[in-house]
Design a protein around this motif. Structure first.
Motif, PDB file in Angstrom:
ATOM      1  N   LYS A  43      33.482   3.871  16.960  1.00 15.67           N
ATOM      2  CA  LYS A  43      32.492   4.858  16.646  1.00 15.67           C
ATOM      3  C   LYS A  43      32.803   5.237  15.287  1.00 15.67           C
ATOM      4  N   THR A  44      32.048   5.454  14.424  1.00 11.96           N
ATOM      5  CA  THR A  44      32.222   5.682  13.115  1.00 11.96           C
ATOM      6  C   THR A  44      32.927   7.225  13.126  1.00 11.96           C
ATOM      7  N   THR A  45      33.798   7.525  12.483  1.00  9.56           N
ATOM      8  CA  THR A  45      34.386   8.972  12.166  1.00  9.56           C
ATOM      9  C   THR A  45      34.513   9.474  10.799  1.00  9.56           C
ATOM     10  N   HIS A  46      34.384   8.747   9.667  1.00 10.39           N
ATOM     11  CA  HIS A  46      34.725   9.243   8.368  1.00 10.39           C
ATOM     12  C   HIS A  46      33.209   9.719   8.016  1.00 10.39           C
ATOM     13  N   PRO A  47      33.226  10.787   7.087  1.00  7.69           N
ATOM     14  CA  PRO A  47      32.111  11.184   6.714  1.00  7.69           C
ATOM     15  C   PRO A  47      31.113  10.315   6.264  1.00  7.69           C
ATOM     16  N   ARG A  48      31.806   9.315   5.385  1.00  9.41           N
ATOM     17  CA  ARG A  48      30.999   8.225   4.943  1.00  9.41           C
ATOM     18  C   ARG A  48      31.733   6.795   5.124  1.00  9.41           C
ATOM     19  N   THR A  49      31.079   6.136   6.070  1.00 14.41           N
ATOM     20  CA  THR A  49      32.142   5.001   6.709  1.00 14.41           C
ATOM     21  C   THR A  49      31.314   3.985   5.832  1.00 14.41           C
ATOM     22  N   ASP A  50      32.078   3.118   5.395  1.00 10.80           N
ATOM     23  CA  ASP A  50      31.657   2.082   4.339  1.00 10.80           C
ATOM     24  C   ASP A  50      31.674   0.570   5.522  1.00 10.80           C
ATOM     25  N   LEU A  51      30.373   0.029   5.573  1.00 10.91           N
ATOM     26  CA  LEU A  51      30.306  -1.240   5.992  1.00 10.91           C
ATOM     27  C   LEU A  51      30.192  -2.254   4.914  1.00 10.91           C
ATOM     28  N   ARG A  52      31.050  -3.036   4.943  1.00 12.40           N
ATOM     29  CA  ARG A  52      31.386  -3.943   3.819  1.00 12.40           C
ATOM     30  C   ARG A  52      31.037  -5.596   4.096  1.00 12.40           C
ATOM     31  N   THR A  53      31.002  -6.284   3.161  1.00  9.55           N
ATOM     32  CA  THR A  53      30.502  -7.689   3.647  1.00  9.55           C
ATOM     33  C   THR A  53      31.847  -8.697   3.707  1.00  9.55           C
ATOM     34  N   GLY A  54      33.141  -7.797   3.681  1.00 10.17           N
ATOM     35  CA  GLY A  54      34.257  -8.861   4.146  1.00 10.17           C
ATOM     36  C   GLY A  54      35.468  -7.750   4.411  1.00 10.17           C
ATOM     37  N   PRO A  55      36.771  -8.106   5.006  1.00  5.01           N
ATOM     38  CA  PRO A  55      37.729  -7.339   5.418  1.00  5.01           C
ATOM     39  C   PRO A  55      38.480  -6.977   4.415  1.00  5.01           C
ATOM     40  N   SER A  56      38.120  -6.351   3.501  1.00  5.21           N
ATOM     41  CA  SER A  56      38.925  -5.429   2.141  1.00  5.21           C
ATOM     42  C   SER A  56      38.020  -4.486   1.729  1.00  5.21           C
ATOM     43  N   GLU A  58      37.683  -4.411  -1.599  1.00  3.86           N
ATOM     44  CA  GLU A  58      37.359  -4.988  -2.657  1.00  3.86           C
ATOM     45  C   GLU A  58      35.991  -5.501  -2.230  1.00  3.86           C
ATOM     46  N   HIS A  59      35.493  -5.740  -1.047  1.00  2.00           N
ATOM     47  CA  HIS A  59      34.338  -6.155  -0.579  1.00  2.00           C
ATOM     48  C   HIS A  59      33.086  -5.137  -0.933  1.00  2.00           C
ATOM     49  N   ASN A  60      32.024  -5.604  -1.186  1.00  2.00           N
ATOM     50  CA  ASN A  60      30.831  -4.761  -1.327  1.00  2.00           C
ATOM     51  C   ASN A  60      30.401  -4.282  -0.322  1.00  2.00           C
ATOM     52  N   ARG A  61      29.805  -2.936  -0.456  1.00  2.00           N
ATOM     53  CA  ARG A  61      29.142  -2.345   0.540  1.00  2.00           C
ATOM     54  C   ARG A  61      27.793  -2.665   0.909  1.00  2.00           C
ATOM     55  N   ILE A  62      27.677  -2.981   2.341  1.00  2.00           N
ATOM     56  CA  ILE A  62      26.147  -3.221   2.783  1.00  2.00           C
ATOM     57  C   ILE A  62      25.418  -1.953   2.965  1.00  2.00           C
ATOM     58  N   ARG A  82      35.246  -6.525  12.417  1.00  2.00           N
ATOM     59  CA  ARG A  82      33.947  -7.014  12.109  1.00  2.00           C
ATOM     60  C   ARG A  82      32.987  -6.518  13.038  1.00  2.00           C
ATOM     61  N   VAL A  83      31.798  -6.033  12.620  1.00  2.00           N
ATOM     62  CA  VAL A  83      30.822  -5.701  13.502  1.00  2.00           C
ATOM     63  C   VAL A  83      29.362  -6.025  13.184  1.00  2.00           C
ATOM     64  N   PRO A  84      28.905  -6.814  14.125  1.00  2.00           N
ATOM     65  CA  PRO A  84      27.541  -7.640  13.957  1.00  2.00           C
ATOM     66  C   PRO A  84      26.534  -6.454  13.937  1.00  2.00           C
ATOM     67  N   LEU A  85      25.572  -6.563  13.026  1.00  2.00           N
ATOM     68  CA  LEU A  85      24.492  -5.566  12.727  1.00  2.00           C
ATOM     69  C   LEU A  85      23.483  -6.064  13.309  1.00  2.00           C
ATOM     70  N   CYS A  86      23.313  -7.422  13.683  1.00  2.00           N
ATOM     71  CA  CYS A  86      22.250  -8.079  14.332  1.00  2.00           C
ATOM     72  C   CYS A  86      22.753  -9.641  14.259  1.00  2.00           C
ATOM     73  N   PRO A  87      22.078 -10.393  15.114  1.00  2.00           N
ATOM     74  CA  PRO A  87      22.633 -11.558  15.136  1.00  2.00           C
ATOM     75  C   PRO A  87      22.714 -12.573  13.918  1.00  2.00           C
ATOM     76  N   VAL A  88      21.972 -12.271  12.688  1.00  2.00           N
ATOM     77  CA  VAL A  88      22.151 -12.957  11.597  1.00  2.00           C
ATOM     78  C   VAL A  88      22.901 -12.120  10.513  1.00  2.00           C
ATOM     79  N   LEU A  89      23.490 -10.931  10.822  1.00  2.00           N
ATOM     80  CA  LEU A  89      24.137 -10.260   9.725  1.00  2.00           C
ATOM     81  C   LEU A  89      25.060  -9.469  10.474  1.00  2.00           C
ATOM     82  N   HIS A  90      26.363  -9.643   9.726  1.00  2.00           N
ATOM     83  CA  HIS A  90      27.521  -8.537  10.333  1.00  2.00           C
ATOM     84  C   HIS A  90      28.122  -8.185   9.100  1.00  2.00           C
ATOM     85  N   ALA A  91      28.966  -6.992   9.327  1.00  2.00           N
ATOM     86  CA  ALA A  91      29.743  -6.295   8.342  1.00  2.00           C
ATOM     87  C   ALA A  91      31.222  -6.099   8.927  1.00  2.00           C
ATOM     88  N   TRP A  92      31.916  -5.643   7.791  1.00  2.00           N
ATOM     89  CA  TRP A  92      33.358  -5.242   8.148  1.00  2.00           C
ATOM     90  C   TRP A  92      33.457  -3.754   7.819  1.00  2.00           C
TER      91      TRP A  92
END
Ligand SMILES: [Zn+2]
Length: 413
Positions: A43-56, A58-62, A82-92
């Protein structure tokens, strides 16, 4: 047991040195009990949780999410789920920004959208999207033609109709589409081009998107400007070769700008009016920036302006001089361009550039947000100018005129 140990991607390199035998036994027992997939809800806890394109980092925010949104994690690498947002898109997402939930919680179902409607309320148009629980989403702003595009993840449209009430004055068409399984998109085509901001909230079985009414009037009269004099307290910002501190220059410009705005009927709200930080002592720089962003999100604001002066990271300080202006959301481009031009003309500085940049205080869609770097405190001649009143006066006048020009330009378009 440290649950992360059983995630794929938890390599030997991340746990250097020999393990105690006891821990190995615990791990083996753990592997026998925990399902082989080792998936779990977080569950997201940070006031602004970043969902990114990769596990660092340095990766851009989705997208950036508020606290309280449940996601499904199916992998873990280098401190990121790694969190799948839907079957064709996942974020980190960083483990520092989420809380792992009990393993017995099942993978969430894909939610059905049962109803979408838009109506006019006092501050704007409110879209209500009926959903069983808060979901991950993304809002993107489009300038031409003007639109807000809302992506909903883990969601299928159970009904395609969108009701637009007569009281809704901000949208002329609202189109709901299914992009892929588990990914729905609602496009709000707007009746005006210069957007003023949006806000998403999720409660009581609905996601609500507030689209703020367009600007009214062509002057500064009755406008509310939130001003952030950069740095303060222990954080001096940049320090010039003879000791001029950026935080002092930023505050002087902001205090003068408050007076100039008041003369034109505008209200300026300062995030600080003295040499101090907003967060309690001992807070990290990131916590201070979050405190500033949170304090600056005021429901009746018209624009946010962060005032800074620049410094070279490396290289010859004499060769870096002039003005830069930054924005993040597309609706902030026009005020950024106008403020940059006014600063360069009034200060007679080198017009370096305006730039998209995800600076922390710019990362909100509530109002247009602009960060100005008036000149280089690290440059010997620009630092000397900052010692005198002429620089403060010119910078404040340029910002006042730029804000005035922005509202007049919007009214004329
Ligand atoms: Zn600064």
């Amino acid at each position: 047991m440290n649950s992360q140990a059983v995630y794929r991607g938890w390599s030997a390199s991340s746990t250097p040195g020999p393990r105690p035998i006891g821990l190995v036994v615990v791990l083996l027992v753990g592997v026998a009990i925990v399902p082989a997939t080792a998936e779990r809800a977080v569950k997201t806890t940070h006031p602004r949780t970043d969902l990114r394109t990769g596990p660092s980092r340095e990766h851009n925010r989705i997208t950036v999410l508020p606290p309280g949104i449940r996601l499904w994690a199916d992998d873990y690498v280098d401190g990121f789920y790694r969190v799948p947002l839907c079957p064709v898109l996942h974020a980190w997402v960083s483990r520092e920004q989420v809380q792992p939930l009990d393993r017995s919680l099942p993978r969430p179902q894909i939610h059905a959208v049962t109803d979408i409607s838009v109506k006019g309320i006092e501050p704007g148009s409110l879209a209500t999207i009926r959903l069983a629980e808060p979901v991950a989403y993304r809002v993107r702003q489009q300038l031409h033609p003007p639109a807000l595009i809302l992506d909903l993840f883990g969601v299928n449209l159970a009904r395609y109709g969108v009701r637009q009430r007569p009281s809704d004055r901000c949208t002329w068409a609202v189109v709901a589409e299914q992009v892929a399984d588990g990914w729905a998109q609602v496009t709000f085509h707007l009746t005006f081009s210069q957007q003023r901001g949006w806000r998403v909230t999720q409660h009581d079985g609905a996601l609500m998107l507030l689209i703020r009414n367009p600007y009214r009037g062509d002057t500064l009269d009755h406008k509310v400007i939130v001003l952030d004099p950069g740095h303060g307290g222990r954080d001096s910002g940049a320090v010039g070769p003879t000791g001029v501190r950026e935080k002092d220059v930023n505050l002087r410009i902001a205090l003068r700008l408050v007076e100039l705005l008041a003369e034109r009927g505008a209200t300026a709200r300062l995030l600080r009016d003295s040499d101090r930080a907003l967060s309690p002592g001992g807070a990290s720089q990131r916590e201070e920036l979050e405190a500033r962003l949170a304090a600056s999100e005021q429901p009746d604001a018209d624009l946010f302006l962060s005032i800074h002066n620049n410094a070279v990271g490396s290289g010859d300080p004499a060769r870096a001089f002039g003005t830069e202006t930054y924005y993040w959301t597309p609706m902030s481009v026009l005020p950024a361009r106008i403020l940059q031009n006014h600063l360069c003309q009034r200060l007679r500085t080198n017009n370096r550039f305006i730039s998209w940049r995800p600076f922390y205080v710019l990362r909100s869609g509530d109002v247009p947000r602009v960060l100005v770097e008036c000149a280089y405190v690290s440059n010997p001649s620009e630092e000397q100018r900052m010692r005198g009143d002429e620089f403060t006066e010119s910078a404040a006048l340029a910002l006042r005129d730029g804000l005035e020009d922005f509202f007049a330009t919007v009214a004329a378009s």
